[in-house]
Design a protein around this motif. Structure first.
Motif, PDB file in Angstrom:
ATOM      1  N   THR A  41      16.541  56.167  -1.498  1.00  0.00           N
ATOM      2  CA  THR A  41      15.863  57.265  -1.106  1.00  0.00           C
ATOM      3  C   THR A  41      15.032  57.916  -2.220  1.00  0.00           C
ATOM      4  O   THR A  41      15.215  57.902  -3.264  1.00  0.00           O
ATOM      5  N   VAL A  42      14.083  58.800  -1.682  1.00  0.00           N
ATOM      6  CA  VAL A  42      13.097  59.694  -2.508  1.00  0.00           C
ATOM      7  C   VAL A  42      13.013  60.920  -1.490  1.00  0.00           C
ATOM      8  O   VAL A  42      12.296  60.714  -0.564  1.00  0.00           O
ATOM      9  N   ARG A  43      13.623  61.782  -2.216  1.00  0.00           N
ATOM     10  CA  ARG A  43      13.201  63.224  -1.223  1.00  0.00           C
ATOM     11  C   ARG A  43      12.396  63.939  -2.273  1.00  0.00           C
ATOM     12  O   ARG A  43      12.453  64.221  -3.516  1.00  0.00           O
ATOM     13  N   ILE A  44      11.434  64.564  -1.585  1.00  0.00           N
ATOM     14  CA  ILE A  44      10.710  65.760  -2.288  1.00  0.00           C
ATOM     15  C   ILE A  44      10.910  67.034  -1.483  1.00  0.00           C
ATOM     16  O   ILE A  44      10.672  67.116  -0.030  1.00  0.00           O
ATOM     17  N   ASN A  45      10.980  68.107  -2.165  1.00  0.00           N
ATOM     18  CA  ASN A  45      10.988  69.408  -1.729  1.00  0.00           C
ATOM     19  C   ASN A  45       9.690  70.232  -1.964  1.00  0.00           C
ATOM     20  O   ASN A  45       9.318  69.739  -3.427  1.00  0.00           O
ATOM     21  N   LEU A  46       9.163  70.825  -1.549  1.00  0.00           N
ATOM     22  CA  LEU A  46       7.739  71.488  -1.878  1.00  0.00           C
ATOM     23  C   LEU A  46       8.451  73.248  -1.731  1.00  0.00           C
ATOM     24  O   LEU A  46       8.862  73.602  -0.839  1.00  0.00           O
ATOM     25  N   ASN A  47       8.279  73.749  -3.142  1.00  0.00           N
ATOM     26  CA  ASN A  47       9.055  75.299  -3.135  1.00  0.00           C
ATOM     27  C   ASN A  47       7.817  76.054  -3.606  1.00  0.00           C
ATOM     28  O   ASN A  47       6.802  75.440  -4.253  1.00  0.00           O
ATOM     29  N   LEU A  48       7.956  77.345  -3.249  1.00  0.00           N
ATOM     30  CA  LEU A  48       6.823  78.218  -3.712  1.00  0.00           C
ATOM     31  C   LEU A  48       7.467  78.923  -4.529  1.00  0.00           C
ATOM     32  O   LEU A  48       8.688  79.118  -4.918  1.00  0.00           O
ATOM     33  N   LEU A  49       6.764  78.828  -6.068  1.00  0.00           N
ATOM     34  CA  LEU A  49       7.132  79.365  -7.453  1.00  0.00           C
ATOM     35  C   LEU A  49       6.612  80.493  -7.481  1.00  0.00           C
ATOM     36  O   LEU A  49       5.265  80.998  -7.560  1.00  0.00           O
TER      37      LEU A  49
END
Length: 199
Positions: A41-49
């Motif tokens: 698996t490859v998981r990607i989270n998009l976060n507000l910095l």
């Protein structure tokens, strides 16, 4: 909890659950892979910095690799339902996917990202592989024309900015490049030794 149901054809649809549909045993593998079905698996989270360097999760997606999956978009994949604000998805055949299920990586592969509904601010990707046989991972940023090595055995955080330049908010700005280095077999057929300078 909730589920989304996709039909084979457009139009009205319904789902009926009957008493007889209940399982007679406890299936503990409904939400996890069954034994023997190794998933990469490859998981990607998009976060507000945020300005204080804290992060707020905005969205996420994942890709799974297994010998039983196809590289075509089919019912093993999950179509992306867009959010009101920021969205991250994998794309294949012009379809946005929140879950992309693919065949195993043979030698090289690319995960195409689709980033939409961003605003002018700082963001962060958290990219986490698991059980991945790829030995090299790179995040390509087409806007900055840069390549960032990713940890193929653990999480990597990558900070980036969307500014007033429209190209910085391009949906296809990023992609993940995967490479699997296959070790070639070595057979030693003979060894010879020679005297050199008396040694």
């Amino acid at each position: 909890q909730a589920i989304l149901v996709q039909t084979n054809a457009a139009g009205a649809a319904s789902v009926t659950f009957k008493e007889a549909d209940k399982s007679t045993y406890n299936n503990k593998y409904v939400f996890r892979p069954a034994p023997g079905s190794r998933l990469e698996t490859v998981r990607i989270n998009l976060n507000l910095l945020n300005d204080d360097n804290s992060i707020t999760l905005a969205d996420g997606a994942f890709a799974e690799f297994n010998q039983d999956f196809s590289n075509n978009v089919d019912f093993d994949d999950a179509i992306k339902f867009t959010n009101i604000n920021e969205n991250i998805a994998f794309t294949r055949n012009n379809r946005g996917l929140s879950a992309e299920r693919r065949a195993l990586i043979s030698q090289v592969d690319t995960l195409f990202l689709k980033l939409t509904k961003t605003t002018q601010r700082n963001y962060q990707f958290e990219i986490t592989p698991s059980n991945l046989t790829a030995t090299e991972m790179m995040l390509e940023d087409k806007y900055l024309n840069s390549y960032t090595p990713l940890n193929a055995a653990g999480a990597t955080s990558f900070n980036f900015t969307v500014n007033s330049d429209a190209a910085s908010a391009d949906a296809g700005r990023f992609r993940i490049l995967l490479r699997k280095n296959n070790t070639l077999p070595v057979n030693i057929s003979s060894i010879k030794a020679f005297i050199k300078n008396g040694n």
